[in-house]
Design a protein around this motif. Sequence first.
Motif, PDB file in Angstrom:
ATOM      1  N   ALA B 102       0.829  -1.208   0.000  1.00  0.00           N
ATOM      2  CA  ALA B 102       0.000   0.000   0.000  1.00  0.00           C
ATOM      3  C   ALA B 102       0.858   1.250   0.000  1.00  0.00           C
ATOM      4  N   LEU B 103       1.911   1.256   0.811  1.00  0.00           N
ATOM      5  CA  LEU B 103       2.777   2.435   0.870  1.00  0.00           C
ATOM      6  C   LEU B 103       3.487   2.658  -0.458  1.00  0.00           C
ATOM      7  N   VAL B 104       3.921   1.561  -1.103  1.00  0.00           N
ATOM      8  CA  VAL B 104       4.625   1.699  -2.382  1.00  0.00           C
ATOM      9  C   VAL B 104       3.676   2.237  -3.448  1.00  0.00           C
ATOM     10  N   VAL B 105       2.476   1.673  -3.513  1.00  0.00           N
ATOM     11  CA  VAL B 105       1.509   2.136  -4.510  1.00  0.00           C
ATOM     12  C   VAL B 105       1.167   3.600  -4.276  1.00  0.00           C
ATOM     13  N   PHE B 106       0.983   3.955  -3.008  1.00  0.00           N
ATOM     14  CA  PHE B 106       0.609   5.337  -2.676  1.00  0.00           C
ATOM     15  C   PHE B 106       1.738   6.308  -2.998  1.00  0.00           C
ATOM     16  N   THR B 107       2.940   6.018  -2.477  1.00  0.00           N
ATOM     17  CA  THR B 107       4.052   6.949  -2.670  1.00  0.00           C
ATOM     18  C   THR B 107       4.509   6.977  -4.125  1.00  0.00           C
ATOM     19  N   GLY B 108       4.366   5.824  -4.818  1.00  0.00           N
ATOM     20  CA  GLY B 108       4.761   5.767  -6.224  1.00  0.00           C
ATOM     21  C   GLY B 108       4.070   6.831  -7.053  1.00  0.00           C
ATOM     22  N   ALA B 109       2.788   7.065  -6.779  1.00  0.00           N
ATOM     23  CA  ALA B 109       2.043   8.064  -7.551  1.00  0.00           C
ATOM     24  C   ALA B 109       2.605   9.456  -7.322  1.00  0.00           C
ATOM     25  N   TYR B 110       2.975   9.749  -6.073  1.00  0.00           N
ATOM     26  CA  TYR B 110       3.527  11.079  -5.777  1.00  0.00           C
ATOM     27  C   TYR B 110       4.909  11.229  -6.403  1.00  0.00           C
ATOM     28  N   ILE B 111       5.709  10.146  -6.353  1.00  0.00           N
ATOM     29  CA  ILE B 111       7.047  10.215  -6.952  1.00  0.00           C
ATOM     30  C   ILE B 111       6.935  10.360  -8.467  1.00  0.00           C
ATOM     31  N   MET B 153      15.863  16.352  -8.511  1.00  0.00           N
ATOM     32  CA  MET B 153      14.700  15.848  -7.782  1.00  0.00           C
ATOM     33  C   MET B 153      15.055  15.390  -6.387  1.00  0.00           C
ATOM     34  N   ILE B 154      16.359  15.265  -6.079  1.00  0.00           N
ATOM     35  CA  ILE B 154      16.746  14.669  -4.794  1.00  0.00           C
ATOM     36  C   ILE B 154      16.066  15.358  -3.608  1.00  0.00           C
ATOM     37  N   PRO B 155      16.038  16.696  -3.537  1.00  0.00           N
ATOM     38  CA  PRO B 155      15.346  17.308  -2.398  1.00  0.00           C
ATOM     39  C   PRO B 155      13.879  16.894  -2.296  1.00  0.00           C
ATOM     40  N   SER B 156      13.180  16.814  -3.442  1.00  0.00           N
ATOM     41  CA  SER B 156      11.772  16.399  -3.390  1.00  0.00           C
ATOM     42  C   SER B 156      11.651  14.958  -2.921  1.00  0.00           C
ATOM     43  N   PHE B 157      12.613  14.114  -3.333  1.00  0.00           N
ATOM     44  CA  PHE B 157      12.569  12.725  -2.869  1.00  0.00           C
ATOM     45  C   PHE B 157      12.723  12.668  -1.355  1.00  0.00           C
ATOM     46  N   VAL B 158      13.642  13.487  -0.834  1.00  0.00           N
ATOM     47  CA  VAL B 158      13.835  13.476   0.615  1.00  0.00           C
ATOM     48  C   VAL B 158      12.553  13.909   1.309  1.00  0.00           C
ATOM     49  N   ASN B 159      11.890  14.939   0.757  1.00  0.00           N
ATOM     50  CA  ASN B 159      10.627  15.368   1.356  1.00  0.00           C
ATOM     51  C   ASN B 159       9.588  14.254   1.317  1.00  0.00           C
ATOM     52  N   GLN B 160       9.568  13.523   0.208  1.00  0.00           N
ATOM     53  CA  GLN B 160       8.626  12.415   0.087  1.00  0.00           C
ATOM     54  C   GLN B 160       8.946  11.339   1.121  1.00  0.00           C
ATOM     55  N   PHE B 161      10.242  11.152   1.361  1.00  0.00           N
ATOM     56  CA  PHE B 161      10.677  10.185   2.358  1.00  0.00           C
ATOM     57  C   PHE B 161      10.176  10.592   3.742  1.00  0.00           C
ATOM     58  N   VAL B 162      10.217  11.899   4.002  1.00  0.00           N
ATOM     59  CA  VAL B 162       9.708  12.392   5.291  1.00  0.00           C
ATOM     60  C   VAL B 162       8.233  12.063   5.428  1.00  0.00           C
ATOM     61  N   SER B 163       7.449  12.355   4.371  1.00  0.00           N
ATOM     62  CA  SER B 163       6.015  12.109   4.553  1.00  0.00           C
ATOM     63  C   SER B 163       5.728  10.612   4.575  1.00  0.00           C
ATOM     64  N   LEU B 164       6.572   9.823   3.913  1.00  0.00           N
ATOM     65  CA  LEU B 164       6.396   8.372   4.001  1.00  0.00           C
ATOM     66  C   LEU B 164       6.664   7.892   5.425  1.00  0.00           C
ATOM     67  N   THR B 165       7.704   8.425   6.038  1.00  0.00           N
ATOM     68  CA  THR B 165       8.016   8.047   7.423  1.00  0.00           C
ATOM     69  C   THR B 165       6.830   8.366   8.321  1.00  0.00           C
ATOM     70  N   LYS B 166       6.209   9.532   8.081  1.00  0.00           N
ATOM     71  CA  LYS B 166       5.029   9.861   8.878  1.00  0.00           C
ATOM     72  C   LYS B 166       3.876   8.901   8.567  1.00  0.00           C
ATOM     73  N   ASP B 167       3.757   8.542   7.278  1.00  0.00           N
ATOM     74  CA  ASP B 167       2.626   7.696   6.874  1.00  0.00           C
ATOM     75  C   ASP B 167       2.727   6.272   7.406  1.00  0.00           C
ATOM     76  N   THR B 168       3.962   5.808   7.730  1.00  0.00           N
ATOM     77  CA  THR B 168       4.058   4.441   8.240  1.00  0.00           C
ATOM     78  C   THR B 168       3.250   4.281   9.525  1.00  0.00           C
TER      79      THR B 168
END
Lengths: 233, 231
Positions: B102-111, B153-168
């Motif tokens: 679920a997390l991969v499918v969700f975050t994949g769309a944002y990435i 894109m690296i900064p945006s990826f890091v931001n996405q990583f932050v929201s993924l950490t919160k989403d776990t």
Amino acid sequence: MNYQFDWQLVLSGEYSQWLVDGVIVTLKISAVSLLFSMLLGTIVAVMRMTKFKPLEWLGLAYTEFFRNTPLLVQIYFWYFGSSQVLPDVVNKWLYARDFEFAAGVISLTVYTSAFIAEEIRSGIFSIPKNQLEASRAVGLSFVQAYRYVILPQAFRIIIPPLISQALNLIKNSSLVMVIGVMDIFYMAKQIESYSFHGFEAFTVATLIYLSISLVVSLCINLYDKHFLRQISY
Amino acid sequence: MRFDVVYENFDYFLWGAFPEGPLGGLAMTVILAAVSIFMAFWVGLAFGLMRNSKKFWLRYPAMAYIELVRGTPLLLLIFWFYFLAPVILGYSVPELQTTVVALVVFTGAYIAEIVRAGIMALPGGQMEAARGTGLSHFQAMRYVILPQSLRNMIPSFVNQFVSLTKDTSLASTIGVLELTRCAEQVSNRTLNAPMEIYVTILVMYFVICYCLTSYSRRLEKQLSRYQARDR
């Protein structure tokens, strides 16, 4: 896969009434939280723009803390933890009313306002600095300059990101079902546990969220096309 | 204030019952986030490129995926996989795997959206020049466009990583033993210090996410020097 679809069950009778009630609760909690978080977000953003250091740091700490922690844990914190700190009178008053709803609104407001504050701040930053200088020179006070010159312009620019924050808020509001606010998702789960027809209920819930978000993103695109290009410096 | 409850259970927050029992707590949160972001990166890259493609049979499925996932709350997505998987596969999937999917499918769309925006932000001349020197479309992407745009894109990826950490933290709702779930368990067991426990958890999440956010801010400053621009 031997699953009997029964759309009639969800789309009519008691269960459909549950879903309608759920949609109303979702919209209500989103609207109330959005209103409060716009107010709070503006206050925090202006706090961070002031020259007074303690206020600035307070605003910074607020946005950084609430942006970098999960909403779910914040919800748990306000729901389970806040009664320990609040005085008994307030607790009694809250428990007599809809405490779940209040806790949901508080957590959604605090979380979203941190994001909205950032959007507003970047909007204010994008207004050329001489606008503020000019309005101060004309004789407006700091508050008046913000009230009549800076904020009206800034808000026009940040309407699209603000709308997408509102959309995030609507999606995030599904989390309040963990503390028992009866929103659309809670109702879908309820239907699943009563009738074992979770598929239909979840499909309806998904379609509702999806149609809200598609309509909203359509509005953002229209706004971008027709209004944003009129703003120029 | 009863922070002694927190103090007694602190190692449970950090790695669950690890040496004796299953791994959990903060360690599980970090693992979940790291594994999901790694997989979501490839999913997002694929769909981002598809979304940018001129061929309609590549573009429309990617658009449908992105819009569908970005329009639904993550919690709903997790429950979809949680209910859907047993019905389709015929056996129940462990919560951990369900969450990762679920997390991969969700975050994949944002990435995918980040990738698309990153590629669009490069000047069009880069692609034309690469094609002009005789590279195929695929080679131009592989050797010219992606290396440049991925760096931006690296900064945006890091931001996405932050929201993924919160989403776990949402994984706790279906019973994965990560930080939030551990906190819930301790809170239900001890009953007398929910505020102290949740404050501790909030601070733990904050420390991780804030380090990442400030790192991404520094990266953004550093990387902006190397950007190719239209002149």
